[in-house]
Every structure is written in C-alpha cells, then in structure tokens.
Scaffold this motif. Structure first.
Motif, short mmCIF file in Angstrom:
data_model
loop_
_atom_site.label_atom_id
_atom_site.label_comp_id
_atom_site.label_asym_id
_atom_site.label_seq_id
_atom_site.Cartn_x
_atom_site.Cartn_y
_atom_site.Cartn_z
N GLY A 1 -0.57 -4.41 -16.29
CA GLY A 1 -0.59 -3.66 -15.04
C GLY A 1 -1.92 -3.66 -14.33
O GLY A 1 -2.01 -3.24 -13.18
N LEU A 2 -2.98 -4.13 -14.99
CA LEU A 2 -4.32 -4.10 -14.38
C LEU A 2 -4.50 -5.22 -13.37
O LEU A 2 -5.20 -5.05 -12.36
N SER A 3 -3.88 -6.36 -13.60
CA SER A 3 -4.02 -7.49 -12.66
C SER A 3 -3.50 -7.08 -11.30
O SER A 3 -2.47 -6.44 -11.17
N GLY A 4 -4.27 -7.46 -10.27
CA GLY A 4 -3.86 -7.15 -8.91
C GLY A 4 -5.04 -6.72 -8.07
O GLY A 4 -6.20 -6.85 -8.46
N GLU A 5 -4.72 -6.20 -6.89
CA GLU A 5 -5.73 -5.82 -5.90
C GLU A 5 -5.78 -4.30 -5.78
O GLU A 5 -4.74 -3.64 -5.74
N TRP A 6 -7.00 -3.76 -5.70
CA TRP A 6 -7.22 -2.32 -5.72
C TRP A 6 -8.25 -1.91 -4.67
O TRP A 6 -9.18 -2.65 -4.40
N LYS A 7 -8.11 -0.70 -4.15
CA LYS A 7 -9.07 -0.12 -3.20
C LYS A 7 -9.54 1.22 -3.74
O LYS A 7 -8.72 2.04 -4.17
N TYR B 1 -8.73 4.21 -7.96
CA TYR B 1 -8.34 3.08 -7.11
C TYR B 1 -6.83 3.13 -6.89
O TYR B 1 -6.08 3.52 -7.78
N LYS B 2 -6.41 2.69 -5.72
CA LYS B 2 -4.98 2.59 -5.39
C LYS B 2 -4.65 1.12 -5.22
O LYS B 2 -5.41 0.37 -4.60
N ARG B 3 -3.51 0.71 -5.78
CA ARG B 3 -3.08 -0.68 -5.63
C ARG B 3 -2.80 -0.94 -4.15
O ARG B 3 -2.13 -0.16 -3.49
N THR B 4 -3.35 -2.03 -3.63
CA THR B 4 -3.20 -2.37 -2.22
C THR B 4 -3.44 -3.86 -2.06
O THR B 4 -3.80 -4.54 -3.01
N THR B 5 -3.25 -4.36 -0.87
CA THR B 5 -3.59 -5.75 -0.56
C THR B 5 -4.96 -5.76 0.10
O THR B 5 -5.21 -4.97 1.02
N ILE B 6 -5.83 -6.62 -0.38
CA ILE B 6 -7.16 -6.73 0.24
C ILE B 6 -6.98 -7.40 1.60
O ILE B 6 -6.45 -8.51 1.68
N PRO B 7 -7.42 -6.72 2.68
CA PRO B 7 -7.24 -7.30 4.02
C PRO B 7 -8.01 -8.62 4.20
O PRO B 7 -9.09 -8.79 3.63
#
Length: 148
Positions: free
Chosen positions: A30-36, A122-128
């Motif tokens: 679950g850690l893989s991905g994009e975060w803000k 951090y919240k999962r999001t898409t990096i702009p």
C-alpha cells in the motif's frame, strides 16, 4: 576430470555472483504511489508544499517547495522493513531519521523516532504535471532542506 573441474568452477562463479547481489528492499503493501503532505505536527502547511512518490522497486521521488519559490526534485532509495521507513538520497545522504509507518486507506502517517517526534500526514493523490515539470531549484547538498 576436466569436465568435473569446469563444472565446479562454473558453480563457484554462480555462487559468487549471487552472493554479490544487493538485498531487495522491502516495500510495505500500500505504500507505493503518490502522496501529498497535508499535515505536519498537527498543522496544515501554508508556507511549504511536499509531494512524494514511492515505487515498488524501493526508489522514490520527492518534490518539495521549502524556503524556495520553485519545487526541488530529490530522488533516492528507501526500505520499509518492519513498518519502519529508512532511506538514502541519491547524493549519498541518509534520511534525517527513521520513521514509523501507519497506513490507513489513503492516509499515510510518518512519525520520526526522535524526541520530540515529528508527525507528517500524507494523503494519496496524483502529483500534478505542473509540479513534476516546474523549473527545478538548484542547491548544494549542504543547503538542501529535506523533509525526511
């Protein structure tokens, strides 16, 4: 006899190569991905902005706007063995601390092991795209402020 010696040499070489391989990093599910970053020490960041991207191969991208007008892109490797995040930037600097990982759905909380602890949420999001493609701030390793 030559065939036997050749086979022993081949096995020895294979074992030698296998022994030289680096251990694969552990990446928490679950850690893989994009975060803000949405909260730091119970306050909403106003003067800075941070995005992180963790990959399943143990690499990361970090985009930060800390004490600058543009984003700075940092890269490196990480490990999340035993729910503890450790890592190293590509310039050789280690993370400032080790961080305990708490993952609940789309929320990632990193708590440093220092006393007093710092808590980053951090919240999962898409990096702009404008963050990924923004002009990059150049700074020496000594000048760089690093969130991890």
């Amino acid at each position: 006899m030559k065939r036997f010696l050749t086979m022993i040499m081949a096995v020895a070489m294979l074992l030698g190569v296998a022994g030289c391989e680096k251990d694969s990093p552990v990446v928490k599910s679950g850690l893989s991905g994009e975060w803000k970053l949405v909260s730091w020490n119970n306050t909403t960041p106003q003067a800075f902005d941070i995005y992180m991207e963790f990959f399943s191969d143990g690499k990361f991208n970090l985009y930060q706007k800390l004490a600058t007008y543009t984003y700075r892109h940092l890269t490196g490797t990480f490990d999340s063995k035993g729910d503890v995040l450790t890592g190293k930037y590509d310039d050789g600097a280690d993370f400032a601390d080790k961080y305990s990982i708490a993952l609940e759905g789309d929320v990632l909380t990193l708590t440093s092991t220092t006393n007093p602890a710092s808590v980053s949420v951090y919240k999962r999001t898409t990096i702009p795209d404008e963050v990924r493609n923004s002009p990059q701030t150049k700074a020496s390793a000594e000048e760089a402020v690093r969130p991890l």
